[in-house]
Design a protein around this motif. Structure first.
Motif, PDB file in Angstrom:
ATOM      1  N   GLY A 209      32.737  32.186  29.119  1.00  0.00           N
ATOM      2  CA  GLY A 209      33.800  32.536  29.237  1.00  0.00           C
ATOM      3  C   GLY A 209      34.657  34.494  29.441  1.00  0.00           C
ATOM      4  N   LYS A 210      33.260  35.321  29.943  1.00  0.00           N
ATOM      5  CA  LYS A 210      34.137  36.674  29.621  1.00  0.00           C
ATOM      6  C   LYS A 210      35.372  37.155  31.180  1.00  0.00           C
ATOM      7  CE  LYS A 210      32.068  41.278  29.476  1.00  0.00           C
ATOM      8  NZ  LYS A 210      30.677  42.319  29.711  1.00  0.00           N
ATOM      9  N   GLU A 211      36.117  37.365  30.924  1.00  0.00           N
ATOM     10  CA  GLU A 211      37.133  37.693  32.020  1.00  0.00           C
ATOM     11  C   GLU A 211      36.418  38.518  32.741  1.00  0.00           C
ATOM     12  OE1 GLU A 211      40.656  37.446  33.836  1.00  0.00           O
ATOM     13  OE2 GLU A 211      40.203  36.055  31.659  1.00  0.00           O
ATOM     14  N   LEU A 212      36.329  38.498  34.258  1.00  0.00           N
ATOM     15  CA  LEU A 212      35.835  39.828  34.727  1.00  0.00           C
ATOM     16  C   LEU A 212      36.711  40.452  35.570  1.00  0.00           C
ATOM     17  CD1 LEU A 212      32.141  38.362  36.073  1.00  0.00           C
ATOM     18  CD2 LEU A 212      32.755  39.887  33.951  1.00  0.00           C
ATOM     19  N   SER A 213      36.589  41.748  35.785  1.00  0.00           N
ATOM     20  CA  SER A 213      37.803  42.395  36.999  1.00  0.00           C
ATOM     21  C   SER A 213      36.688  43.185  37.945  1.00  0.00           C
ATOM     22  CB  SER A 213      39.025  43.798  36.212  1.00  0.00           C
ATOM     23  OG  SER A 213      37.416  44.458  36.204  1.00  0.00           O
ATOM     24  N   SER A 214      37.291  43.236  38.960  1.00  0.00           N
ATOM     25  CA  SER A 214      36.622  44.292  40.240  1.00  0.00           C
ATOM     26  C   SER A 214      35.826  45.564  39.568  1.00  0.00           C
ATOM     27  CB  SER A 214      37.894  45.165  41.029  1.00  0.00           C
ATOM     28  OG  SER A 214      38.576  45.521  40.357  1.00  0.00           O
ATOM     29  N   ARG A 215      36.311  46.048  38.516  1.00  0.00           N
ATOM     30  CA  ARG A 215      34.562  47.111  37.994  1.00  0.00           C
ATOM     31  C   ARG A 215      33.679  46.658  37.783  1.00  0.00           C
ATOM     32  NH1 ARG A 215      40.035  48.324  36.082  1.00  0.00           N
ATOM     33  NH2 ARG A 215      39.399  47.509  33.511  1.00  0.00           N
ATOM     34  N   ASP A 216      33.876  45.569  36.938  1.00  0.00           N
ATOM     35  CA  ASP A 216      32.778  44.794  36.807  1.00  0.00           C
ATOM     36  C   ASP A 216      31.876  44.346  37.887  1.00  0.00           C
ATOM     37  OD1 ASP A 216      33.229  43.725  33.838  1.00  0.00           O
ATOM     38  OD2 ASP A 216      34.783  43.177  34.546  1.00  0.00           O
ATOM     39  N   PHE A 217      31.886  44.755  38.714  1.00  0.00           N
ATOM     40  CA  PHE A 217      31.231  44.818  39.938  1.00  0.00           C
ATOM     41  C   PHE A 217      30.623  45.581  40.887  1.00  0.00           C
ATOM     42  CE2 PHE A 217      33.283  40.147  40.297  1.00  0.00           C
ATOM     43  CZ  PHE A 217      32.693  39.449  41.041  1.00  0.00           C
ATOM     44  N   GLY A 218      31.413  46.670  39.673  1.00  0.00           N
ATOM     45  CA  GLY A 218      29.929  48.187  40.378  1.00  0.00           C
ATOM     46  C   GLY A 218      31.063  48.848  40.953  1.00  0.00           C
ATOM     47  N   ARG A 219      31.264  47.762  42.660  1.00  0.00           N
ATOM     48  CA  ARG A 219      32.218  48.571  43.908  1.00  0.00           C
ATOM     49  C   ARG A 219      33.486  47.933  44.015  1.00  0.00           C
ATOM     50  NH1 ARG A 219      27.944  50.911  48.245  1.00  0.00           N
ATOM     51  NH2 ARG A 219      26.493  52.677  46.911  1.00  0.00           N
ATOM     52  N   SER A 220      34.416  48.409  44.373  1.00  0.00           N
ATOM     53  CA  SER A 220      35.091  47.482  44.648  1.00  0.00           C
ATOM     54  C   SER A 220      35.114  46.795  45.922  1.00  0.00           C
ATOM     55  CB  SER A 220      36.317  48.550  45.052  1.00  0.00           C
ATOM     56  OG  SER A 220      36.830  49.290  46.034  1.00  0.00           O
ATOM     57  N   GLY A 221      34.157  47.664  47.130  1.00  0.00           N
ATOM     58  CA  GLY A 221      33.642  46.558  48.323  1.00  0.00           C
ATOM     59  C   GLY A 221      32.974  44.947  48.311  1.00  0.00           C
ATOM     60  N   ALA A 222      31.956  45.454  46.456  1.00  0.00           N
ATOM     61  CA  ALA A 222      32.040  43.842  46.358  1.00  0.00           C
ATOM     62  C   ALA A 222      32.505  42.319  46.044  1.00  0.00           C
ATOM     63  CB  ALA A 222      30.925  44.706  44.926  1.00  0.00           C
ATOM     64  N   PHE A 223      33.683  43.204  45.586  1.00  0.00           N
ATOM     65  CA  PHE A 223      34.329  42.189  44.554  1.00  0.00           C
ATOM     66  C   PHE A 223      35.372  41.843  46.484  1.00  0.00           C
ATOM     67  CE2 PHE A 223      38.688  41.781  42.698  1.00  0.00           C
ATOM     68  CZ  PHE A 223      38.436  40.454  41.252  1.00  0.00           C
ATOM     69  N   GLN A 224      36.130  42.564  46.723  1.00  0.00           N
ATOM     70  CA  GLN A 224      36.120  42.341  48.071  1.00  0.00           C
ATOM     71  C   GLN A 224      35.146  40.895  48.875  1.00  0.00           C
ATOM     72  OE1 GLN A 224      39.618  43.128  47.286  1.00  0.00           O
ATOM     73  NE2 GLN A 224      40.255  42.793  49.091  1.00  0.00           N
ATOM     74  N   LEU A 225      34.071  41.087  48.965  1.00  0.00           N
ATOM     75  CA  LEU A 225      33.265  40.251  49.659  1.00  0.00           C
ATOM     76  C   LEU A 225      33.736  39.476  48.657  1.00  0.00           C
ATOM     77  CD1 LEU A 225      31.286  39.929  51.963  1.00  0.00           C
ATOM     78  CD2 LEU A 225      29.358  41.792  50.154  1.00  0.00           C
ATOM     79  N   PHE A 226      33.133  39.650  47.675  1.00  0.00           N
ATOM     80  CA  PHE A 226      32.985  38.130  47.252  1.00  0.00           C
ATOM     81  C   PHE A 226      34.201  37.010  47.155  1.00  0.00           C
ATOM     82  CE2 PHE A 226      33.742  35.637  42.965  1.00  0.00           C
ATOM     83  CZ  PHE A 226      33.551  34.867  43.165  1.00  0.00           C
ATOM     84  N   LYS A 227      35.297  37.803  47.141  1.00  0.00           N
ATOM     85  CA  LYS A 227      36.125  37.170  47.497  1.00  0.00           C
ATOM     86  C   LYS A 227      36.836  36.103  49.255  1.00  0.00           C
ATOM     87  CE  LYS A 227      40.445  39.171  46.269  1.00  0.00           C
ATOM     88  NZ  LYS A 227      41.242  39.854  46.045  1.00  0.00           N
ATOM     89  N   TYR A 228      36.070  37.439  49.883  1.00  0.00           N
ATOM     90  CA  TYR A 228      36.087  36.489  51.207  1.00  0.00           C
ATOM     91  C   TYR A 228      34.624  35.330  51.192  1.00  0.00           C
ATOM     92  CZ  TYR A 228      34.658  35.950  56.011  1.00  0.00           C
ATOM     93  OH  TYR A 228      34.276  35.950  57.292  1.00  0.00           O
TER      94      TYR A 228
END
Length: 601
Positions: free
Chosen positions: A417-436
């Motif tokens: 239920g909580k909206e997450l953004s790239s900042r919540d992943f600590g690193r933008s690279g982690a966010f990109q990797l998750f999308k991949y």
């Protein structure tokens, strides 16, 4: 009484004379109303250039009036909203009272066109009603859909604060509750001596004549209309006869409008529920509730404690709230006190389904409306049909999906239920990797291949270390979602999930097996999910091009088939929109160009 003149004004205020008494000298066409009438206020100053009637109508009122002088004659300018224009009538200053049935007919037309103007339009009509009957106050109580209590929804007249002392009555309680229970008119000329009347401030102000009239239909009671005056000698017979004439039409207008509100509330979430977007359905309902109630914040809470919020919402545990027992409570609004208000104005409403309270909604207003309970009854009617779908039988606390992802178009991620953004992943690279990993959710991905895609310039050891670091951040944000199998990584998605591209593909496959109207309906639901390319807000993600192109091709073929089905079924506007959306995906698609040109003639 026939008016001295009738004018129709376009949205810019240019007047067309429909009829006019020759003595007024209203001649000419294509002129602004101010130049045509040239009215003055009682002090002889020009009034029409700052016309209060047009100002109020443009603000949303269905009627407005003002006294004015025209060629030395004292008149009253009366204006009404019509579809795309205004109707203005000029009467002698001391004209006969208006035809209330005609006024009610105009109110009905206005509300059917502009239901969002519900509160203001009711007050405007109550003002006309009380003035026509020589009363000092008029109020409308609406019954809640469950028939437990009546709630003050509109008030017009003197001494507003005294009448707002108590805006909520259970059936059988006080004058409004007694009339709602017995469904018979009730009147008195000695209000101060009647113990059944519970608002003491009204008695202290010297009100003596009080008339309560039930607004009922074959379906049951919809509300109670009250009139009050300090004149004890006022004849009650004429108001009762008038109310008996206008009551059925007024009741049917209210019932139609409130029922329509419930249908709109259901439509607001039905399509989301069909597509499996449970949280989106609830948030859409909150959005519509906030718009309807004009609240600064709205909170919806289920029995099990799950909650959804929108706007500025203060903290509240809601564990001992009387609303769970079916009461309407609040703070700074004359309702029974909310135990957790903490000084902030609010209204807490129970939401019923199958005879029990399954949820509750709280409306917050930085500046409470007058009356503060004005949005309560419309809110309850608005949610009446929607709540049983949100909290179906046997699942009163249907949970939102554990993981919700919207990747078609702008990427959005919601976890528990909580909206997450790239900042919540600590690193933008982690966010990109998750999308991949998400784009390849059904495949095991070799570690060396991932390193080659994301860190081709690093040494193999450095690239592996970077990968391990990014996976650590993903797992920290979304525990247990990434699994390692030897030299491979894969996503372990929760069963209770919603992925818009996954649901899109499910619906498209379902439509492939259907024909006719069934296929048409399924295709529309699928294509509503296609808001744009996969990861449309990340156009440089080359690693997703294959999946992105596949989904776009599916959408393109879907739009073409939807257009063909719509044409065959006679839904030509839907067909046009389908072909237009196909051309937005592929501007030079000849088939879509040809079909759209044919439909446009």
């Amino acid at each position: 009484m026939k008016p001295l003149a009738r004018l129709r004004l376009d949205p810019k205020g240019v007047a067309t004379v429909l009829e006019a008494d020759p003595s007024l000298g209203l001649e000419g066409s294509g002129l602004p109303c101010a130049l045509l009438v040239q009215g003055q206020d009682p002090f002889g100053r020009p009034l029409c250039p700052r016309c209060p009637v047009q100002r109020e109508l443009r603000r949303g009122a269905y009627r407005a009036s003002t006294p004015l002088l025209v060629k030395g004659r004292r008149l009253r300018c009366q204006g009404y909203r019509e579809a795309g224009s205004f109707l203005v009538e000029l009467y002698p200053e001391r004209a006969e009272p208006p035809d209330l049935l005609l006024e009610l007919s105009r109110l009905t037309q206005h509300l059917l066109r502009s239901p969002e103007g519900f509160p203001q339009a009711l007050e405007d009509f109550l003002r006309t009603l009380r003035q026509a009957l020589g009363m000092e106050a008029a109020e409308l109580f609406l019954i809640d859909p469950e028939g437990h209590h009546v709630i003050l929804t509109a008030y017009e007249g003197l001494h507003r604060e005294a009448f707002l002392e108590r805006p909520w009555f259970q059936l059988g309680e006080g004058y409004p509750g007694i009339v709602a229970l017995k469904q018979e008119p009730l009147f008195t000329h000695s209000l101060s001596e009647d113990p059944r009347y519970l608002r003491q401030k009204v008695k202290q102000l010297g009100y003596q004549t009080y008339i309560c009239y039930p607004l009922e239909l074959p379906q049951g009671l919809i509300g109670v209309l009250n009139l009050a005056s300090r004149n004890a000698e006022l004849d009650h017979q004429e108001p009762l006869e008038t109310l008996s004439r206008i009551g059925p039409l007024f009741a049917s207008t209210l019932y139609t409008l409130l029922t329509r509100l419930g249908e709109v509330g259901l439509q607001a979430l039905h399509q989301h529920l069909y597509r499996g977007e449970i949280s989106e359905a609830r948030l859409t309902l909150l959005k519509e509730l906030q718009r309807l109630s004009q609240a600064t914040g709205v909170r919806l809470v289920a029995r099990g404690g799950e909650r959804w919020e929108r706007g500025l919402v203060p903290q509240c545990e809601m564990r001992n709230c009387p609303a769970w027992q079916g009461a309407v409570v609040g703070y700074k609004n004359g309702l029974p006190a909310c135990p957790e208000a903490q000084g902030r104005p609010r209204t807490c409403l129970p939401l019923w389904a199958r005879g029990e309270v399954v949820a509750m909604v709280t409306l917050f207003h930085a500046r409470p409306p007058k009356p503060a309970t004005r949005p309560a009854a419309p809110t309850l009617w608005f949610t009446r049909l929607a709540i049983p779908f949100l909290f179906p039988s046997g699942q009163p606390d249907t949970p939102s999906p554990e993981l919700e992802i919207y990747a078609l178009g702008q990427f959005r991620l919601r976890y528990h239920g909580k909206e997450l953004s790239s900042r919540d992943f600590g690193r933008s690279g982690a966010f990109q990797l998750f999308k991949y990993l998400l784009a390849n959710k059904d495949r095991a991905l070799y570690i060396e291949d991932i390193c080659e895609i994301f860190w081709p310039d690093l040494s193999p050891d450095r690239a592996r270390q970077e990968l391990y670091t990014q996976v650590y951040h993903i797992r920290k944000t979304l525990p247990g979602i990434v699994e390692r199998e030897g030299e491979y990584y894969r996503l372990k998605l929760p069963e209770n999930r919603f992925l818009d591209f996954e649901r899109f593909e499910e619906l498209m496959r379902k439509a492939d097996l259907e024909e006719g109207l069934s296929a048409f309906k399924t295709l529309r639901q699928a294509l509503e999910l296609y808001k744009g390319p996969l990861y449309g807000d990340d156009p440089y993600g080359e690693w997703v091009e294959g999946e992105r192109n596949y989904l776009q091709d599916r959408a393109l073929s879907g739009f073409l088939r939807l257009g063909e089905l719509a044409e065959a079924l006679g839904y030509l506007e839907v067909a046009k929109e389908a072909y237009a959306r196909a051309l937005r995906l592929e501007p030079y698609l000849e088939e879509a160009q040809r079909r759209l040109a044919t439909l446009k003639g």
